[in-house]
Scaffold this motif. Structure first.
Motif, mmCIF file in Angstrom:
data_model
loop_
_atom_site.group_PDB
_atom_site.id
_atom_site.type_symbol
_atom_site.label_atom_id
_atom_site.label_comp_id
_atom_site.label_asym_id
_atom_site.label_seq_id
_atom_site.Cartn_x
_atom_site.Cartn_y
_atom_site.Cartn_z
ATOM 1 N N ASP A 521 0.817 -1.219 0.000
ATOM 2 C CA ASP A 521 0.000 0.000 0.000
ATOM 3 C C ASP A 521 0.852 1.271 0.000
ATOM 4 O O ASP A 521 0.310 2.365 -0.175
ATOM 5 C CB ASP A 521 -0.916 0.027 1.230
ATOM 6 C CG ASP A 521 -2.162 -0.824 1.046
ATOM 7 O OD1 ASP A 521 -2.380 -1.334 -0.056
ATOM 8 O OD2 ASP A 521 -2.922 -0.983 2.036
ATOM 9 N N PHE A 522 2.155 1.140 0.193
ATOM 10 C CA PHE A 522 3.005 2.318 0.354
ATOM 11 C C PHE A 522 4.182 2.271 -0.622
ATOM 12 O O PHE A 522 4.538 1.216 -1.148
ATOM 13 C CB PHE A 522 3.523 2.409 1.794
ATOM 14 C CG PHE A 522 2.434 2.441 2.834
ATOM 15 C CD1 PHE A 522 1.809 3.627 3.158
ATOM 16 C CD2 PHE A 522 2.027 1.277 3.471
ATOM 17 C CE1 PHE A 522 0.803 3.670 4.115
ATOM 18 C CE2 PHE A 522 1.021 1.298 4.423
ATOM 19 C CZ PHE A 522 0.399 2.496 4.750
ATOM 20 N N SER A 523 4.793 3.431 -0.845
ATOM 21 C CA SER A 523 5.969 3.505 -1.713
ATOM 22 C C SER A 523 7.151 2.831 -1.030
ATOM 23 O O SER A 523 7.198 2.708 0.198
ATOM 24 C CB SER A 523 6.303 4.971 -2.025
ATOM 25 O OG SER A 523 6.596 5.680 -0.827
ATOM 26 N N GLU A 524 8.116 2.417 -1.822
ATOM 27 C CA GLU A 524 9.252 1.655 -1.296
ATOM 28 C C GLU A 524 10.129 2.487 -0.370
ATOM 29 O O GLU A 524 10.779 1.950 0.533
ATOM 30 C CB GLU A 524 10.087 1.120 -2.458
ATOM 31 C CG GLU A 524 9.364 0.060 -3.295
ATOM 32 C CD GLU A 524 10.247 -0.514 -4.375
ATOM 33 O OE1 GLU A 524 11.434 -0.107 -4.439
ATOM 34 O OE2 GLU A 524 9.771 -1.345 -5.165
ATOM 35 N N ASN A 525 10.171 3.807 -0.600
ATOM 36 C CA ASN A 525 11.060 4.647 0.199
ATOM 37 C C ASN A 525 10.367 5.272 1.409
ATOM 38 O O ASN A 525 10.884 6.191 2.025
ATOM 39 C CB ASN A 525 11.668 5.748 -0.673
ATOM 40 C CG ASN A 525 10.585 6.639 -1.281
ATOM 41 O OD1 ASN A 525 9.406 6.347 -1.168
ATOM 42 N ND2 ASN A 525 11.015 7.712 -1.937
ATOM 43 N N ILE A 526 9.203 4.767 1.752
ATOM 44 C CA ILE A 526 8.457 5.323 2.880
ATOM 45 C C ILE A 526 9.200 5.062 4.183
ATOM 46 O O ILE A 526 9.876 4.035 4.343
ATOM 47 C CB ILE A 526 7.029 4.719 2.941
ATOM 48 C CG1 ILE A 526 6.121 5.566 3.830
ATOM 49 C CG2 ILE A 526 7.071 3.294 3.473
ATOM 50 C CD1 ILE A 526 5.678 6.840 3.209
ATOM 51 N N GLN A 527 9.108 5.978 5.105
ATOM 52 C CA GLN A 527 9.715 5.822 6.427
ATOM 53 C C GLN A 527 8.595 5.566 7.442
ATOM 54 O O GLN A 527 7.965 6.506 7.929
ATOM 55 C CB GLN A 527 10.503 7.082 6.801
ATOM 56 C CG GLN A 527 11.684 7.361 5.915
ATOM 57 C CD GLN A 527 12.739 6.261 5.992
ATOM 58 O OE1 GLN A 527 13.055 5.758 7.070
ATOM 59 N NE2 GLN A 527 13.287 5.887 4.844
ATOM 60 N N PRO A 528 8.324 4.304 7.764
ATOM 61 C CA PRO A 528 7.192 4.004 8.643
ATOM 62 C C PRO A 528 7.472 4.347 10.102
ATOM 63 O O PRO A 528 8.622 4.365 10.546
ATOM 64 C CB PRO A 528 7.007 2.491 8.464
ATOM 65 C CG PRO A 528 8.365 1.984 8.103
ATOM 66 C CD PRO A 528 8.997 3.080 7.288
#
Length: 549
Positions: A521-528
């Motif tokens: 659901d999120f982009s690969e470079n997301i910082q969770p």
């Protein structure tokens, strides 16, 4: 103690079904959470999560679950609170008692302790039965209720009061699982047929018949009022792919030079459904399903790639087939044959990947009894000097198979099957709920890919049932033409919004929001903010803050 073997067997069965119950199988399905929360809701308010008072069908997510497991869970939730252990405990307990019932049934049918001990042992250590016993899996209730009903029926031929109990147990079985609704009347009819000469005075048995008839009437009313929606949507007769197969068959026939009017003979619903049914039916008796590949799905705590029975039981079942050819055999043997043969009918009428071990669980313990009888028959056919060697070989094969089974269940299932069992929802709810208490987010969005995610927030937060009863009034998914709650575009519960998440775009939108969903659901470079992982280390769910407060 004369009966020490069955005491040992029961102890083994209990240990295999109770120890680590909250952790194995790894994961907790939405169905399990729904059973538990409905039990909790009834305990607190007398109504289910939709506000229905003591229903005979639980609406749940729109699948209309049969009621028995939920009601059996109420005492457990009362004693232990709302938890995975409390929800799974009723099945584990009744499954352990199924071993004792099997022992008593075999003694009643065949008068042999050899058969009874071996049959109960094979069921106690059965991978199939252990898999089905360790979750809130309502399909397994019938492995206790059906043999118990049969046991009381045979005892009732000697003592009328047991017939009342038999009718009651058979009636309850109609509300345990969908497969039982078809198989139970067939078994009852067969029992009556083969026992007609024992009915000296039919008047003595009328009341028992009336009791079972009342249960049947309630079950039929339940089906006609929508209680069979889950069956209808999962059945091969509702398979949309069937239309394509039928059209293709007709098209191929026409291309082959057959008159279009006659091509319907080769491509029609009857051909498609009968062919599908027969293939499905045969597959449930295949060596691949029973002894090598097992179930094709990791749901119900199953481990695909491991047989539901031990490989040496192939020889035992072959011995049972040989036993069927023996003259002067006990006529009750035909009850086992009938039971085994009809048990695959409901599963064969269902669409899906096939090899659904839960849908054919009703075959137990009949197939273990048959296996035990075949094993004893072959053993007794051996010359005495070979028996100890054969027995030693069987024990070694069992010990090796049992060790591999435990390894698969305790190690492989968490590594490979946790995703199928929706692992990680508890960790998500605990983190999100703790974060939400800080009150700093404008919105909290939960991805519907968590599979009916609202039930997990209700379950793990022990949410006030009146809250979900009130909010669920706005979930008009049926009016929108959907079969399941999470098919709606979005819906809300107690401040949480459940929807499809496009994290690649939404995370950067205005507002200070919290998003929860799987990695895709999120982009690969997301910082969770937080990552919930499966036991094998793969990302299960990401918890992400919006990037623009």
């Amino acid at each position: 103690m004369k009966n020490w073997p069955i005491i040992v067997i029961l102890a083994i069965a209990f240990i295999l079904r109770i120890v680590g119950l909250q952790s194995y199988p790894a994961g907790f399905t939405p169905d399990e959470a729904s059973f538990g929360y409905d039990a909790y809701s009834i305990l607190k308010t007398g109504k289910d999560q939709w506000g229905n008072s003591l229903p005979l069908t639980f609406k749940s997510f729109g699948d209309n679950k049969l009621p028995l497991y939920t009601y059996l869970t109420i005492p457990s939730v009362f004693v232990f609170g709302l938890s995975e252990f409390a929800v799974r405990l009723p099945n584990a307990m009744l499954s352990s008692l199924a071993i004792l019932v099997t022992y008593l049934l075999v003694k009643e049918l065949f008068g042999s302790k050899k058969y009874a001990y071996l049959a109960s042992f094979l069921l106690a250590v059965s991978p199939w039965h252990v898999f089905m016993s360790r979750g809130a899996f309502e399909a397994n209730l019938t492995t206790f209720l059906l043999p118990l009903g049969i046991l009381f029926f045979y005892k009732g031929l000697k003592n009328q009061k047991y017939l009342y109990l038999s009718a009651l147990v058979f009636g309850l079985n109609l509300f345990s699982y969908h497969s039982a609704r078809l198989i139970t009347p067939l078994i009852v009819g067969f029992l009556v047929f083969i026992s007609l000469k024992n009915f000296v005075s039919l008047k003595k048995y009328v009341f028992s018949g009336v009791v079972f008839g009342i249960f049947c009437a309630f079950a039929l009313t339940n089906i006609l009022s929508g209680g069979a929606s889950r069956v209808s949507t999962a059945g091969i007769f509702n398979a949309t792919e069937g239309a394509n197969s039928i059209s293709q068959s007709r098209y191929d026939a026409i291309l082959g030079g057959i008159n279009p009017q006659l091509a319907i003979i080769f491509g029609n619903k009857f051909n498609y459904f009968s062919d599908t049914f027969i293939k499905n039916y045969i597959s449930y008796f295949s060596p691949q399903f029973l002894f090598s590949e097992g179930a094709r799905e990791g749901t119900y705590g199953m481990v695909p790639g491991i047989g539901l029975m031990y490989i040496f039981e192939i020889v035992f079942l072959f011995g049972f087939i040989l036993f069927l050819g023996k003259k002067n055999k006990n006529r009750n043997i035909w009850l086992l044959v009938f039971w085994i043969l009809v048990s695959a009918i409901p599963a064969s009428m269902a669409k899906g990947p096939g090899h659904a071990a839960n849908r054919v669980a009703i075959m137990m313990p009949a197939i273990q009894i048959a296996s035990a009888m075949g094993g004893v028959y072959l053993y007794e056919k051996l010359r005495p000097k070979y028996r100890s060697v054969a027995g030693g070989m069987c024990f070694c094969l069992f010990a090796i198979s049992f060790i591999f089974f435990l390894e698969k269940y305790l190690i492989t299932q968490p590594m490979r099957g946790a995703k199928a069992m929706i692992y990680g929802t508890k960790q998500v709810v605990e983190f999100v709920s703790a974060t939400a208490k800080k009150g700093k987010y404008d919105n909290i969005y939960i991805s519907k890919k968590m599979s009916e995610p609202h039930i997990y927030f209700a379950f793990y937060n022990q949410m006030n049932p009146r809250v979900i009863q009130n909010d669920s009034k706005n979930w008009n998914f049926v009016e929108q033409g959907f079969s399941w709650v999470d098919q709606m575009g979005r819906y809300k519960l107690n401040g949480y919004t459940f929807k499809s998440i496009d994290g690649k775009n939404e995370v950067g939108s205005p507002g200070f929001n919290l998003f929860v969903g799987p990695r895709e659901d999120f982009s690969e470079n997301i910082q969770p903010l937080k990552v919930i992982k499966y036991p094998n280390g793969e990302d299960a769910y990401l918890i992400v803050e919006s990037q623009r407060p």
